[in-house]
Design a protein around this motif. Structure first.
Motif, mmCIF file in Angstrom:
data_model
loop_
_atom_site.group_PDB
_atom_site.id
_atom_site.type_symbol
_atom_site.label_atom_id
_atom_site.label_comp_id
_atom_site.label_asym_id
_atom_site.label_seq_id
_atom_site.Cartn_x
_atom_site.Cartn_y
_atom_site.Cartn_z
ATOM 1 N N PRO A 206 8.548 3.072 -2.323
ATOM 2 C CA PRO A 206 9.507 2.329 -2.693
ATOM 3 C C PRO A 206 9.075 1.947 -4.285
ATOM 4 N N ILE A 207 10.313 1.554 -4.983
ATOM 5 C CA ILE A 207 9.738 1.385 -6.423
ATOM 6 C C ILE A 207 8.949 0.259 -6.694
ATOM 7 N N ILE A 208 9.321 -0.805 -5.817
ATOM 8 C CA ILE A 208 8.589 -2.054 -5.921
ATOM 9 C C ILE A 208 7.045 -1.817 -5.850
ATOM 10 N N MET A 209 6.815 -0.906 -4.837
ATOM 11 C CA MET A 209 5.433 -0.702 -4.595
ATOM 12 C C MET A 209 4.721 0.090 -5.738
ATOM 13 N N LYS A 210 5.521 0.913 -6.810
ATOM 14 C CA LYS A 210 4.821 1.387 -7.857
ATOM 15 C C LYS A 210 4.834 0.282 -8.959
ATOM 16 N N CYS A 211 5.722 -0.711 -8.783
ATOM 17 C CA CYS A 211 5.447 -1.917 -9.715
ATOM 18 C C CYS A 211 4.059 -2.486 -9.470
ATOM 19 N N LEU A 212 3.862 -2.783 -8.176
ATOM 20 C CA LEU A 212 2.623 -3.459 -7.919
ATOM 21 C C LEU A 212 1.298 -2.619 -8.198
ATOM 22 N N GLU A 213 1.527 -1.266 -7.940
ATOM 23 C CA GLU A 213 0.403 -0.209 -8.321
ATOM 24 C C GLU A 213 0.191 -0.275 -9.884
ATOM 25 N N ARG A 214 1.355 -0.504 -10.403
ATOM 26 C CA ARG A 214 1.164 -0.439 -12.069
ATOM 27 C C ARG A 214 0.551 -1.662 -12.693
#
Length: 256
Positions: A206-214
């Motif tokens: 999920p892209i929102i998970m990538k945002c959290l990882e960033r």
């Protein structure tokens, strides 16, 4: 030069060629001379526009994607997609093949409890909003089918919600199950596929998970020493395997 501009330039050139051919067939020397001059002018304009389009790919040395597009335009490179297997049992076979590591691991997962005096990372709404607005629209959506465009356009409305979710996840040291779901896309490594190992599993999270990882990565980077090896290209912005290959060939030319 985009596709629309290229189409307009080619159409203008073909139109001038038709005028020239008509003047030649009619035997009108004055019209033929005028048509040839217009055709030469149209060809020069098309060449100049094409040259400017190629040069625009190399203006920013940090944009490697744009540079590779310029190289592909110069060499007229065209990718050929390998044919996919039409066997209906292939998805199940790939599922068992990719899950073999999970089935062989019998150890139960353990949750690490942070020390009581440990300061938990707390994200601010401003940082979350900035990260949502910078979501890459070219990235494929994960299993939740929420594209990055939605996060970018609705960043102001989603900031408070995701800020609370992220901070609760960090304080409890637990990632929501819906954010850990992943869609595996098997991509053939070569044109001819002979076994399951010839497929490269590409994980779409999920892209929102990538945002959290960033956001977490940004915090981790502040704890790293400022002196990093200049030959380290992994986990660094604007660096990729292409930089590794170029540096290796520059430092160790073939034959030496």
């Amino acid at each position: 030069m985009n596709a629309r501009e290229r189409k307009g330039t080619d159409g203008k050139r073909r139109q001038e060629e038709m005028v020239r051919d008509s003047a030649f067939k009619a035997g009108d020397k004055a019209a033929l001379r005028k048509a040839r001059a217009k055709l030469s002018r149209a060809i020069r304009e098309a060449k100049r526009a094409h040259g400017q389009s190629i040069h625009s790919h190399f203006r920013d040395s940090g944009d490697t994607r744009r540079m590779w597009q310029g190289i592909q335009a110069i060499t007229n490179y065209r990718t050929t997609l390998p044919a996919c297997d039409s066997d209906a049992s292939l998805p199940d076979a790939l599922n068992h093949f990719y899950a073999r590591f999970k089935t062989q691991n019998g150890m139960a997962t353990r949750k690490t409890t942070p020390p009581s005096d440990d300061q938990v990372l707390c994200l601010t709404a401003a940082d979350v909003r900035k990260t949502l607005r910078r979501a890459d629209p070219r990235k494929a959506a994960g299993p939740n089918n929420i594209p990055a465009t939605v996060l970018r356009e609705c960043a102001d409305q989603l900031t408070d919600v995701f800020t609370d979710i992220f901070n609760i996840s960090l304080s409890s040291a637990t990632v929501p199950t819906c954010l850990k779901a992943t869609t595996i896309i098997p991509v053939p490594k070569k044109s001819s596929v002979f076994c399951l190992n010839d497929y490269r599993p590409v994980a779409l999270t999920p892209i929102i998970m990538k945002c959290l990882e960033r956001l977490i990565m940004r915090h981790i980077k502040t704890l790293l020493p400022p002196s990093l090896d200049p030959l380290q290209f992994a986990y660094r912005p604007n660096c990729s395997t292409d930089d590794t290959i170029s540096t290796t060939l520059h430092l160790h030319p073939p034959g030496q």
